[in-house]
Structures are given as structure tokens and as C-alpha cells.
Write an enzyme that holds these catalytic residues in place. Sequence first.
Site: not given
Ligand code: 5GP
Ligand code: MG
Length: 175
Positions: A41, A101, A129, A150
Amino acid sequence: MYKMSLMPLFTAEAIQEMVQLLGEKIARNYKFDTIVGVLTGSFVFVSDLCRHFPNKDIKVSFIRASSYGDSTESSGQLKVSLLDELDLKGKKVLLIDDILDTGRTLQKLVDLLKEKGADEVRSCVLLEKRARREVDYKADFVGFSIEDGFVVGYGLDCAGEYRTMPDIWTLESEN
Ligand code: 5GP
Ligand code: MG
């Protein structure tokens, strides 16, 4: 199925302004020698942001982390790869991801990079977020704070799609 919001959440122009502000802030506050981007990403964000650090000595590498599979919900299982390729002994790392996230991905990656010998690891994300945090982890440099939802575009995908779109959009459920 999902559909895109009617208007972009952030236009390409707004994103470039934010990337410039972030680049200036990081350059003022952190003397790092190694960028580690989190695939897939962050590939667009890394390529734009890194051009605000015109220093020939800065190295760029990538690791891969995934927890989403083909859905818009995290599976909770983090798969990390390309870690073995990194030589981080004594390095000051700027870890760059697209979005923060729950915080689980970056918290885990910072630990792994330190285990590889990094002297210091600070992180930068384009989006966060705030309301969704599940672990006590704060990124050092944050672009946009957004509500739950999302988002796709500017490198961010849903099941592999939308990555090459220049603006950032919210995906809404069709039913
Ligand atoms: P965390 O481990 O902080 O929950 O998630 C981080 C990863 O989840 C990010 O690197 C991303 O790849 C994915 N992610 C979290 N939220 C979103 C979102 O709203 N859209 C997309 N495309 N990926 C997300
Ligand atoms: Mg990611």
C-alpha cells in the site's frame, strides 16, 4: 459489493500538499539514513515522500506486511516478508506505511526492525484512523486523521484494485 464515494476524500492536489508538509516536518526533526516502506500500500506514498529528502546517502528498502487478504476487515493475522533482506545494524530508520488503523502492523514492525539491529525507528503514515486504535502505538509523523471507513486509491487497495488511482476515495457498502 462496494462502491466508491461520490467525491474523493482527498484529491491528488491535497495529497501532494500534505506530502510536502510531512516531508518538511520530517526533514526538520529526524536525521535518518534508511527508509523502510511497507508494501504494497505505501509504494506511491514512499515514492512521493522520499523526493523531499534529496540526500544521496539515504537508502530505500521495503518489507511486505499483510493482514487483510481480499476483504475490508483485517484477519488479525499479520504476515511479514522480505525482512531477511534488510541490513539495519546501527541504522536510523524511517518506517513508512500508508495507514494506521488498529496499530498492530506498525507496532509489530517496529519491534522486528529493532530486533534486526536498528538503532532508532520512527514511523510515518499518510493516514490514521484514531478511533480504531487497539494497541498503544502512535506514529511519529501523521498526515491526515480520518473517521472510521475503508479508503482506497493512492496505493491503497481493496482486493488488489484501486491502487493506481491518484485521489483517495472512501468505499461504501452497496447493501
Ligand atoms: P493495522 O495493523 O494498523 O490495523 O492496519 C494497518 C494496515 O491495514 C495498513 O498497512 C493497510 O494495509 C491496512 N488498512 C487499514 N485500514 C485500511 C483502509 O481503510 N484501506 C486500505 N486499503 N487498507 C487499510
Ligand atoms: Mg499495509
